[in-house]
Design an enzyme around this catalytic site. Structure first.
Site, PDB file in Angstrom:
ATOM      1  N   LYS A   1      11.587   1.874 -12.642  1.00 30.91           N
ATOM      2  CA  LYS A   1      10.969   0.473 -12.632  1.00 30.91           C
ATOM      3  C   LYS A   1      12.662  -1.144 -12.515  1.00 30.91           C
ATOM      4  O   LYS A   1      13.673  -0.893 -13.752  1.00 30.91           O
ATOM      5  CB  LYS A   1      10.766  -0.640 -14.353  1.00 30.91           C
ATOM      6  CG  LYS A   1      10.190  -1.692 -14.216  1.00 30.91           C
ATOM      7  CD  LYS A   1       8.873  -2.411 -15.741  1.00 30.91           C
ATOM      8  CE  LYS A   1       8.531  -3.570 -15.201  1.00 30.91           C
ATOM      9  NZ  LYS A   1       7.763  -4.013 -14.327  1.00 30.91           N
TER      10      LYS A   1
ATOM     11  N   HIS B   1       9.131   1.644 -19.984  1.00 30.13           N
ATOM     12  CA  HIS B   1       8.877   1.173 -18.536  1.00 30.13           C
ATOM     13  C   HIS B   1       9.543   3.065 -17.978  1.00 30.13           C
ATOM     14  O   HIS B   1      10.930   3.163 -18.747  1.00 30.13           O
ATOM     15  CB  HIS B   1       9.001   0.148 -18.022  1.00 30.13           C
ATOM     16  CG  HIS B   1       7.908  -0.735 -17.934  1.00 30.13           C
ATOM     17  ND1 HIS B   1       7.963  -1.560 -19.060  1.00 30.13           N
ATOM     18  CD2 HIS B   1       6.451  -0.436 -17.320  1.00 30.13           C
ATOM     19  CE1 HIS B   1       6.810  -1.803 -18.708  1.00 30.13           C
ATOM     20  NE2 HIS B   1       5.758  -1.274 -17.692  1.00 30.13           N
TER      21      HIS B   1
ATOM     22  N   GLY C   1       7.679  -8.360 -17.057  1.00 31.72           N
ATOM     23  CA  GLY C   1       6.353  -9.378 -16.877  1.00 31.72           C
ATOM     24  C   GLY C   1       5.541  -9.830 -18.072  1.00 31.72           C
ATOM     25  O   GLY C   1       5.759 -10.852 -18.242  1.00 31.72           O
ATOM     26  N   THR C   2       5.452  -8.968 -18.104  1.00 32.93           N
ATOM     27  CA  THR C   2       4.195  -8.602 -19.413  1.00 32.93           C
ATOM     28  C   THR C   2       4.957  -8.840 -21.028  1.00 32.93           C
ATOM     29  O   THR C   2       4.176  -9.793 -21.637  1.00 32.93           O
ATOM     30  CB  THR C   2       3.219  -7.323 -19.729  1.00 32.93           C
ATOM     31  OG1 THR C   2       2.881  -6.851 -18.270  1.00 32.93           O
ATOM     32  CG2 THR C   2       2.801  -6.548 -20.698  1.00 32.93           C
TER      33      THR C   2
ATOM     34  N   MET D   1       1.667   1.851  -7.412  1.00 31.38           N
ATOM     35  CA  MET D   1       0.052   1.055  -7.572  1.00 31.38           C
ATOM     36  C   MET D   1      -0.260   0.992  -5.941  1.00 31.38           C
ATOM     37  O   MET D   1      -1.605   1.210  -6.479  1.00 31.38           O
ATOM     38  CB  MET D   1       0.490  -0.286  -8.562  1.00 31.38           C
ATOM     39  CG  MET D   1       1.478   0.280  -9.555  1.00 31.38           C
ATOM     40  SD  MET D   1       0.048   0.680 -10.067  1.00 31.38           S
ATOM     41  CE  MET D   1      -1.468  -0.087 -10.329  1.00 31.38           C
TER      42      MET D   1
ATOM     43  N   ALA E   1       1.151  -1.285   0.346  1.00 37.28           N
ATOM     44  CA  ALA E   1       0.421   0.012  -0.366  1.00 37.28           C
ATOM     45  C   ALA E   1       0.851   1.240  -0.084  1.00 37.28           C
ATOM     46  O   ALA E   1       0.430   2.077   0.030  1.00 37.28           O
ATOM     47  CB  ALA E   1      -0.640   0.113   1.037  1.00 37.28           C
TER      48      ALA E   1
ATOM     49  N   ALA F   1      -1.063 -13.099 -12.472  1.00 36.46           N
ATOM     50  CA  ALA F   1      -0.918 -12.389 -13.777  1.00 36.46           C
ATOM     51  C   ALA F   1       0.379 -11.159 -14.352  1.00 36.46           C
ATOM     52  O   ALA F   1       0.181 -10.117 -13.387  1.00 36.46           O
ATOM     53  CB  ALA F   1      -2.362 -11.762 -13.911  1.00 36.46           C
ATOM     54  N   PRO F   2       0.519 -11.419 -14.362  1.00 37.69           N
ATOM     55  CA  PRO F   2       1.421 -10.200 -15.242  1.00 37.69           C
ATOM     56  C   PRO F   2       1.347  -9.035 -14.976  1.00 37.69           C
ATOM     57  O   PRO F   2       1.429  -7.950 -15.334  1.00 37.69           O
ATOM     58  CB  PRO F   2       2.467 -10.934 -16.934  1.00 37.69           C
ATOM     59  CG  PRO F   2       1.144 -11.736 -16.886  1.00 37.69           C
ATOM     60  CD  PRO F   2       0.548 -12.237 -15.944  1.00 37.69           C
ATOM     61  N   ASN F   3      -0.171  -8.945 -15.761  1.00 33.38           N
ATOM     62  CA  ASN F   3      -0.261  -7.102 -15.953  1.00 33.38           C
ATOM     63  C   ASN F   3      -2.138  -7.753 -15.844  1.00 33.38           C
ATOM     64  O   ASN F   3      -2.815  -8.335 -15.803  1.00 33.38           O
ATOM     65  CB  ASN F   3      -0.530  -7.081 -16.956  1.00 33.38           C
ATOM     66  CG  ASN F   3      -0.968  -5.656 -17.493  1.00 33.38           C
ATOM     67  OD1 ASN F   3      -1.611  -5.086 -17.568  1.00 33.38           O
ATOM     68  ND2 ASN F   3       0.696  -4.983 -18.070  1.00 33.38           N
TER      69      ASN F   3
ATOM     70  N   THR G   1       5.608  -8.365 -10.220  1.00 31.93           N
ATOM     71  CA  THR G   1       6.202  -9.486 -11.140  1.00 31.93           C
ATOM     72  C   THR G   1       7.464  -9.728 -10.284  1.00 31.93           C
ATOM     73  O   THR G   1       8.093  -8.990  -9.825  1.00 31.93           O
ATOM     74  CB  THR G   1       6.318  -8.739 -12.298  1.00 31.93           C
ATOM     75  OG1 THR G   1       7.071  -6.977 -12.078  1.00 31.93           O
ATOM     76  CG2 THR G   1       4.781  -8.451 -13.909  1.00 31.93           C
TER      77      THR G   1
END
Length: 263
Positions: A160, A156, A166-167, A14, A10, A122-124, A100
């Site tokens: 990062k 990106h 990962g996507t 993101m 948190a 999920a990667p995205n 990721t």
């Protein structure tokens, strides 16, 4: 009745958007905003952290015993995922893993957790990116054996930590599953002509780009490009919140964003 969610990570960029958007959603209630990735006790009874900060909710290093949590979103770091995963398994809390950069061993542990609780890994989290996964598979199937060279370029922000994204690797894996081949990460020097079995993967880092992926299928005379551009982080946050709603109180098992989208 509201869906009770916990958010791991948190304090991150993101995580803060997840908290802000969840607070605006009348169907959701945040019952735990945690940051297990920075906790030296790895989520074990550390209690509440002083300071609320910009997100407007107290931050904890753990999930209090007895607290009702219908689903948990992990948008932290690999160490944060692995700190909170045993808690989700022990308490059978469905978990949405949006982080990721995990190692193969960590990925295997996340997959194994699906035997004991609901896991969506999920990667995205973008709904459009997950639709694009399907479109890339359809394209790879249609163009298999027809002389098209697949290349993937991802962009990106400078902050990062993992590369390629990962996507991007998920797009590459989809193509490999359909067509075979081998990944090539960038090219340098006198390397000769491009081999037909190559799947090129290229990472660009700079500025504040929240995420851009271009999947290229090119041959002599023509090129097809499938592109997704994230304008801000809200698309990923909204997708994660939708996934958390879908996963609320789901039984043990492995789930994907295709389930959320009904694909």
């Amino acid at each position: 009745m509201k869906i009770h969610i916990a958010i791991n990570g948190a304090c991150g960029r993101m995580g803060q958007r997840l908290v802000a958007l969840a607070k605006e959603d009348p169907e959701l209630e945040i019952v735990a905003a945690i940051d297990s990735a920075t906790n030296p006790l790895q989520g074990k009874d550390a209690g509440e952290v002083a300071g609320v900060g910009a997100i407007g909710v107290p931050i904890r290093y753990d999930i209090p015993l007895g607290l009702r949590v219908d689903s948990l979103i992990d948008f932290s770091a690999p160490v944060g995922t692995m700190a909170v995963l045993p808690v989700c398994v022990d308490r059978q809390i469905p978990v949405v893993v949006a982080t990721t950069g995990h190692t193969d061993a960590q990925k295997a542990e996340i997959e194994a957790a699906a035997h004991m609780t609901g896991v969506l890994f999920a990667p995205n989290m973008s709904l459009v990116v997950n639709l694009l996964f399907k479109l890339v598979k359809l394209t790879a199937e249609a163009l298999k054996g027809k002389g098209f060279d697949p290349e993937i370029v991802e962009r990106h922000h400078r902050f990062k930590k993992d590369s390629p994204s990962g996507t991007a690797m998920r797009f590459a894996e989809i193509i490999k599953d359909v067509q075979g081949g081998a990944f090539v990460h960038g090219r340098e020097g006198i390397i000769g002509e491009r081999k037909s079995e190559e799947i090129g993967v290229h990472a660009v880092r700079g500025g504040d780009n929240v995420g851009e992926h271009t999947i290229i299928f090119t041959t002599i005379g023509e090129t097809l490009e499938l592109v997704h551009k994230g304008h801000n982080r809200d698309s990923y946050a909204r997708g994660a919140l939708l996934a958390a709603k879908y996963m609320a109180n789901r039984p043990a098992g492995r789930y994907t964003m295709n389930d959320v989208l009904g694909l």
